[in-house]
Scaffold this motif. Structure first.
Motif, PDB file in Angstrom:
ATOM      1  N   ALA A  99       0.843  -1.214   0.000  1.00  0.00           N
ATOM      2  CA  ALA A  99       0.000   0.000   0.000  1.00  0.00           C
ATOM      3  C   ALA A  99       0.871   1.255   0.000  1.00  0.00           C
ATOM      4  O   ALA A  99       0.545   2.245  -0.662  1.00  0.00           O
ATOM      5  CB  ALA A  99      -0.941  -0.008   1.203  1.00  0.00           C
ATOM      6  N   VAL A 135       1.883   2.074  -3.416  1.00  0.00           N
ATOM      7  CA  VAL A 135       0.827   2.765  -4.170  1.00  0.00           C
ATOM      8  C   VAL A 135       0.805   4.252  -3.792  1.00  0.00           C
ATOM      9  O   VAL A 135       0.724   5.132  -4.657  1.00  0.00           O
ATOM     10  CB  VAL A 135      -0.550   2.108  -3.926  1.00  0.00           C
ATOM     11  CG1 VAL A 135      -1.673   2.960  -4.524  1.00  0.00           C
ATOM     12  CG2 VAL A 135      -0.569   0.711  -4.529  1.00  0.00           C
ATOM     13  N   MET A 136       0.898   4.534  -2.486  1.00  0.00           N
ATOM     14  CA  MET A 136       0.918   5.945  -2.064  1.00  0.00           C
ATOM     15  C   MET A 136       2.101   6.675  -2.708  1.00  0.00           C
ATOM     16  O   MET A 136       1.962   7.790  -3.211  1.00  0.00           O
ATOM     17  CB  MET A 136       1.011   6.043  -0.536  1.00  0.00           C
ATOM     18  CG  MET A 136      -0.223   5.556   0.199  1.00  0.00           C
ATOM     19  SD  MET A 136      -0.095   5.888   1.995  1.00  0.00           S
ATOM     20  CE  MET A 136      -1.359   4.777   2.625  1.00  0.00           C
ATOM     21  N   SER A 193       3.570   5.950  -5.458  1.00  0.00           N
ATOM     22  CA  SER A 193       3.383   6.127  -6.899  1.00  0.00           C
ATOM     23  C   SER A 193       2.464   7.322  -7.174  1.00  0.00           C
ATOM     24  O   SER A 193       2.645   8.033  -8.156  1.00  0.00           O
ATOM     25  CB  SER A 193       2.843   4.839  -7.533  1.00  0.00           C
ATOM     26  OG  SER A 193       1.483   4.635  -7.184  1.00  0.00           O
TER      27      SER A 193
END
Lengths: 468, 468
Positions: free
Chosen positions: B443, B446-447, B449
């Motif tokens: 996760a 993702v943050m 990115s």
């Protein structure tokens, strides 16, 4: 308005189908009937067929399906109950439709914290049935038997949102499978947190274009000590709308306040055998709280409606009568369709600030009357959200064109009044141009950049949300 | 825990300073005192100095500042009132501190829709002062005089969140300047929408790392017909906590339910001259509603507290008495610091599911007692959120090390109980390692990115949220 590219897979779908058959056995189907069932939702879009339908049962399977499709650049269209009204489930570039309706586990219910963990194929009806004995309920209630995964994907709401919020306010966290098969967990179990980017809210309303939701932690609510429902009828639509505006501006915490115009009411009386009501503009109301609180709210609202020429409340005191009433409200779309057999509905979903509701709704009514179409109006008016269901002969191209023109007129007025093109149905195929008008191209560019970051090959529900 | 890279600008800051001086005149400052005022917030981080401080007055200026800094790859640290407790405002890589506290316009108040449009430098106190005559209020109330822009950036909450939600639920839309100077508008004026990716929620809680918020459309609430406040004191902390758990599990819609342990209570009695109260575990309560509703809620809560050995309610019926009480509650942090002159506070901010609150809070209390530190405990316990303010001599390295160890122990227990490292203060510098533990590295990836997508040169508040 409603056009899109013809089916054309991005990559070698046969290799993916072979691998998925090995993974899923007979839960990978290329059967024509199955593919046709997954060609569109409940809307008037042109159906398109996936090359195959994969029925997943576990997160691991979803991950493997996405990994394979990502590797081979094959489109994936997530599918819940197929009740979309905006073309979300149409596999417009073929590929694999990923059906999550078999993932129906209710994995945890934490009554003391009022939360639960479920799989995406659970419907709200299944969940509420399961919860009933524990004194809890899940309030978000679109007017269809849809999956909660689909509700998350489209940022759904319903009749209770005016009191309990939409799905956005009722999800604590998600498990999401990304385009390449990676699995992430967002949010958590606490009611609040200042703990990093809000990935939960990023996936809610992303319409299957950023990831596939495989687990959902929901916030639940206690069944109120007292509930009462009432129906109030009005001589004019303006009287009904102005009652709603006053109730909301006074901050009376109604649990539900739903408006049906005379056409919708006639349709519901016929479809749901609602006896004792006239086909005139009508409010369905519900009050939740303590015994005293419910009485207090109801008498305040009754006084307001009386000021606006409303009939006295017809009370639905028994649970059975209440349930019949709300079943009729939830069936309003079906009642609308059934009102003219053989027709389908083009459904608008505008939402405006409450002070502009009369202008938006009465304007829409005037447009409908000028158009010659029959179009029942029904809405979650406490939120400023209402639907017109424009009844059309789907195969009549001229009629369809005129119906879409009416749809555009109603949406554009709502935008001009500071509203949105979609209160709860989503963008899908049908509202892509309005998304641009509403947010502006700079914001759309940011949304697109997020899409590209999370789905660089564009395999997840391609063609939706953005015009390409 | 608390380390970061030494100041080193990424690019040619002098060119930017020259251009900004031309743009802003004396609102661009390289004065030492001004730079020192912008070196850190209210926390115990090591201050670092920006090369210059830019005081913006308009969105166009913010856009131009960011465009220049982006072009020259100079770091930008947004700054509101400087009340961060987690190092958010420290310009750890120097560059420009962008002070938004002069942007204090209240641009629109739409009383009939209960919303308003403000600039980010407005404080909640200023806004509520402005709104009072219109019967409206803005409920989100951190315990400091902070800007609403800063509250958005850190996903703040406060004492009313248990009833009215956090800032996340009370923002309808934003104007945001992106890293390269582009300006976008998110959200809208409606209460709900299924209209594209939720950019509003993406920027709320992003701590100045994704964009700079320049306008905020807030949801407002009607001042309740009736308000009453009460204080209830308990022989033990367990009694107080268990009362809270019961109140929440019964779904009583308290507006505020705040806990102070005996140390915090002693500090508040001394600091705020609260007469008539004993230095024992105490709940501060407030009830909002109709006259009848408030009475009903209060008597239900009073019965619960009596079951848990609480004193009868001491009522604060007059607005003046109530305001004094809540002023004391909001000053709890300052009272804690003043309790031992010369010390500063290391503040924890854990939040847990309500069923685990007793375990988390009593566990923290036991850890504090074992550690030998004085650390008042105060919390928004209805949300499962509480703070310990560990009083430290900032220049005593050994003491600081032991205090951080205590902090880590309290946070880790909360995580083990399904909680979060931050209920409302944010991640900043202080909680970066816990963000990883809490969400997992997938996760976090993702943050990161998203950060890279929206701020490819990494100029926006570098070093915060993520460990580099």
């Amino acid at each position: 308005m409603n056009s899109f590219s013809p089916p054309s897979s991005l990559g070698p779908v046969d290799a993916v189908i072979a691998a998925l058959r090995a993974l899923l056995g007979d839960r990978l189907s290329t059967n024509d009937a199955i593919r046709q069932q997954h060609g569109r939702g409940e809307d008037t879009t042109t159906p398109t067929l996936p090359d195959a339908v994969a029925f997943a049962k576990t997160t691991a399977e979803v991950s493997e399906i996405l990994r394979l499709c990502h590797q081979h650049e094959v489109p994936v269209t997530p599918f819940g109950a197929g009740t979309s009204l905006e073309g979300h489930v149409n596999p417009v570039r073929a590929g694999i439709t990923l059906d999550l309706s078999h993932m129906t586990g209710i994995l945890e219910v934490n009554a003391e914290d009022m939360d639960c963990l479920i799989e995406p194929g659970v419907t709200r009806q299944q969940l509420n049935e399961f919860l009933r004995d524990q004194g809890l309920f899940f309030p978000v209630d679109p007017g269809s038997v849809c999956t909660i995964g689909g509700m998350c994907a489209t940022r759904a709401s319903g009749t209770n949102a005016v009191r309990y919020g939409t799905i956005r306010e009722n999800v604590l966290g998600l498990e999401v499978v990304l385009a390449d098969g990676r699995v992430i967990h967002t949010g958590g179990r606490t009611r609040k947190g200042a703990n990093g980017y809000d990935l939960t809210r990023l996936f809610i309303g992303s319409e299957g274009t950023l990831g596939v939701i495989t687990r959902i932690r929901l916030r639940l609510h206690g069944i109120p000590e007292a509930t009462s429902a009432a129906v109030c009828q009005f001589p004019t639509l303006a009287d009904a709308v102005n009652s709603v505006i006053t109730v909301m501006q006074l901050g009376i915490p109604v649990a539900r306040i739903e408006l049906l115009d005379e056409v919708q009411m006639a349709a519901c009386i016929a479809y749901s055998k609602l006896e004792g009501y006239a086909p005139v503009p009508t409010l369905f109301l519900e009050f939740h709280g303590t015994e005293a609180g419910v009485t207090e709210q109801a008498s305040a609202v009754e006084a307001i409606t009386a000021d606006h020429n409303g009939s006295g409340f017809a009370w639905a005191r028994e649970a059975e009568t209440r349930n019949r009433l709300w079943k009729a409200r939830h069936d309003a779309y079906w009642a609308g369709i059934a009102y003219r057999p053989g027709k389908r509905g083009i459904t608008t979903d505008v939402c405006v600030p409450i002070s502009r509701l009369a202008e938006a709704l009465l304007g829409a009514k005037a447009d409908i009357e000028a158009s010659g179409f029959e179009a029942p109006i029904v809405g979650h008016v406490g939120d400023g959200n209402f639907h017109t269901i424009i009844l059309v002969e789907e195969n009549n191209a001229d009629e369809m064109e005129r119906a879409w023109a009416l749809d555009r007129k109603i949406v554009q007025r709502a935008l001009d009044l500071g509203g949105t093109c979609s209160g709860e149905h989503g963008i899908g195929l049908g509202k892509r141009e309005f998304l641009e008008t509403e947010h502006g191209m700079e914001a759309i560019a940011v949304m697109r950049s997020l899409k590209t970051t999370l789905d660089p090959k564009g395999i997840l529900n391609p063609g939706k949300m953005f015009r390409n």
